[in-house]
Design a protein around this motif. Structure first.
Motif, short mmCIF file in Angstrom:
data_model
loop_
_atom_site.label_atom_id
_atom_site.label_comp_id
_atom_site.label_asym_id
_atom_site.label_seq_id
_atom_site.Cartn_x
_atom_site.Cartn_y
_atom_site.Cartn_z
N ALA A 60 0.84 -1.20 0.00
CA ALA A 60 0.00 0.00 0.00
C ALA A 60 0.88 1.25 0.00
N GLN A 61 1.94 1.21 0.80
CA GLN A 61 2.86 2.34 0.85
C GLN A 61 3.56 2.54 -0.49
N MET A 62 3.95 1.45 -1.14
CA MET A 62 4.64 1.55 -2.42
C MET A 62 3.73 2.12 -3.50
N ILE A 63 2.46 1.74 -3.50
CA ILE A 63 1.51 2.33 -4.44
C ILE A 63 1.44 3.84 -4.23
N ASN A 64 1.36 4.26 -2.99
CA ASN A 64 1.29 5.70 -2.70
C ASN A 64 2.55 6.42 -3.16
N VAL A 65 3.71 5.82 -2.90
CA VAL A 65 4.98 6.41 -3.33
C VAL A 65 5.05 6.48 -4.86
N PHE A 66 4.59 5.44 -5.54
CA PHE A 66 4.60 5.42 -7.00
C PHE A 66 3.84 6.61 -7.57
N PHE A 67 2.75 6.99 -6.93
CA PHE A 67 1.95 8.12 -7.40
C PHE A 67 2.38 9.45 -6.81
N GLY A 68 3.55 9.47 -6.18
CA GLY A 68 4.12 10.74 -5.70
C GLY A 68 3.79 11.09 -4.27
N GLY A 69 3.25 10.16 -3.51
CA GLY A 69 2.91 10.41 -2.11
C GLY A 69 4.11 10.22 -1.19
N THR A 70 3.90 10.51 0.09
CA THR A 70 4.96 10.39 1.08
C THR A 70 4.53 9.44 2.19
N LEU A 71 5.51 9.08 3.04
CA LEU A 71 5.28 8.15 4.13
C LEU A 71 5.81 8.72 5.44
N TYR A 72 5.22 8.27 6.53
CA TYR A 72 5.86 8.40 7.83
C TYR A 72 6.90 7.29 7.92
N GLY A 73 8.15 7.66 8.16
CA GLY A 73 9.20 6.65 8.24
C GLY A 73 9.05 5.73 9.43
N ASP A 74 8.50 6.26 10.52
CA ASP A 74 8.26 5.45 11.71
C ASP A 74 7.13 6.10 12.50
N ILE A 75 5.97 5.47 12.53
CA ILE A 75 4.81 6.07 13.20
C ILE A 75 5.02 6.19 14.70
N TYR A 76 5.93 5.40 15.27
CA TYR A 76 6.15 5.48 16.70
C TYR A 76 7.05 6.67 17.07
N ILE A 77 7.69 7.26 16.06
CA ILE A 77 8.45 8.50 16.26
C ILE A 77 7.56 9.70 15.96
N SER A 78 6.80 9.62 14.86
CA SER A 78 5.98 10.77 14.42
C SER A 78 4.71 10.93 15.24
N HIS A 79 4.24 9.87 15.88
CA HIS A 79 2.99 9.92 16.65
C HIS A 79 3.27 9.43 18.07
N GLU A 80 3.49 10.38 18.96
CA GLU A 80 3.82 10.04 20.34
C GLU A 80 2.64 9.34 21.02
N GLY A 81 2.98 8.39 21.85
CA GLY A 81 1.95 7.72 22.63
C GLY A 81 1.39 6.46 22.01
N LEU A 82 1.75 6.19 20.75
CA LEU A 82 1.28 4.95 20.14
C LEU A 82 1.93 3.75 20.83
N ILE A 83 1.12 2.75 21.11
CA ILE A 83 1.64 1.54 21.71
C ILE A 83 2.09 0.60 20.59
N PRO A 84 3.35 0.18 20.58
CA PRO A 84 3.81 -0.74 19.54
C PRO A 84 2.94 -1.99 19.47
N ARG A 85 2.50 -2.30 18.25
CA ARG A 85 1.59 -3.43 18.07
C ARG A 85 2.02 -4.18 16.81
N ARG A 86 2.58 -5.36 17.00
CA ARG A 86 2.99 -6.19 15.87
C ARG A 86 2.44 -7.59 16.09
N THR A 87 1.39 -7.91 15.37
CA THR A 87 0.75 -9.21 15.53
C THR A 87 0.02 -9.60 14.25
#
Length: 220
Positions: free
Chosen positions: A101-128
């Motif tokens: 999904a991120q690559m599709i957005n980049v292909f069309f000239g969009g940008t990404l948050y490199g790390d949401i846990y840095i850009s959005h304080e308070g997020l609880i890491p969730r990998r499952t």
């Protein structure tokens, strides 16, 4: 009736278990899966394309800051951009999964948050791989029509995310923190990306409808 040929991008070192889930998700819905990775030959023909999950997209492709201690795969970045460049003008249906999904957005000239846990304080890491995150689906979107639900519970394995959308790209799902969870093209019949992994949700009917929709679009 022949099964439509569905290319699925992966890294060269993707585990056999993860590839099995990719393969099974497509085969189960009537497609013929074809693994695509940097070391494999470039296909001449595809009926549909899945840009799969995996390592981070290099920040140089979207003007972001390099995040230390992350896994990158520049060869795969080049492969996926080349595939999108080749098959989107042919109206090939495309589904992006997580990194995809991120690559599709980049292909069309969009940008990404490199790390949401840095850009959005308070997020609880969730990998499952289990469905633990709630996502709201926008009314009137193609994704809403496909899934047939107003919200769904999904898995979460990412720390990059869509920031600014690219040309003709609309946000069609967000989580409870407002982070983008799905996008789709307003200018193409079937270009859609989800931030989660539907291939792991094998008993979830709405998520299986998503894979089925890609196969059906690839068969027309």
């Amino acid at each position: 009736m022949a099964r439509p040929l569905i290319g699925i991008t992966t890294s060269d070192d993707k585990s056999q278990l993860s590839w099995f889930f990719d393969w099974f998700a497509v085969w189960r819905q009537g497609g013929q899966p074809l693994r695509l990775s940097p070391s494999r030959s470039f296909p001449v023909r595809l009926d549909g394309l899945i840009i799969g999950g995996g390592d981070d997209i290099h920040a140089s492709l979207y003007g972001g800051d390099v995040v230390p201690d992350v896994r990158l795969d520049p060869a795969r970045d080049r492969l996926e951009l080349a595939l999108l460049q080749q098959f989107i003008p042919r109206n090939c249906p495309v589904l992006g999964i997580c990194r995809g999904a991120q690559m599709i957005n980049v292909f069309f000239g969009g940008t990404l948050y490199g790390d949401i846990y840095i850009s959005h304080e308070g997020l609880i890491p969730r990998r499952t791989v289990l469905p633990r995150k709630y996502v709201g689906i926008c009314s009137g979107s193609r994704l809403r029509r496909i899934l047939g639900v107003t919200w769904c519970r999904v898995n979460s394995l990412h720390h990059q995310a869509v920031q600014e959308t690219g040309r003709g790209i609309a946000v069609v799902a967000r989580d409870r923190h407002g982070l983008v969870q799905a996008i789709e093209s307003l200018d193409h019949q079937f270009i859609l990306g989800v931030q989660w992994h539907p291939e792991w949700l094998v008993w979830n009917r709405p998520q299986q409808r998503l894979i089925r929709a890609l196969i059906r679009a690839s068969s027309s």
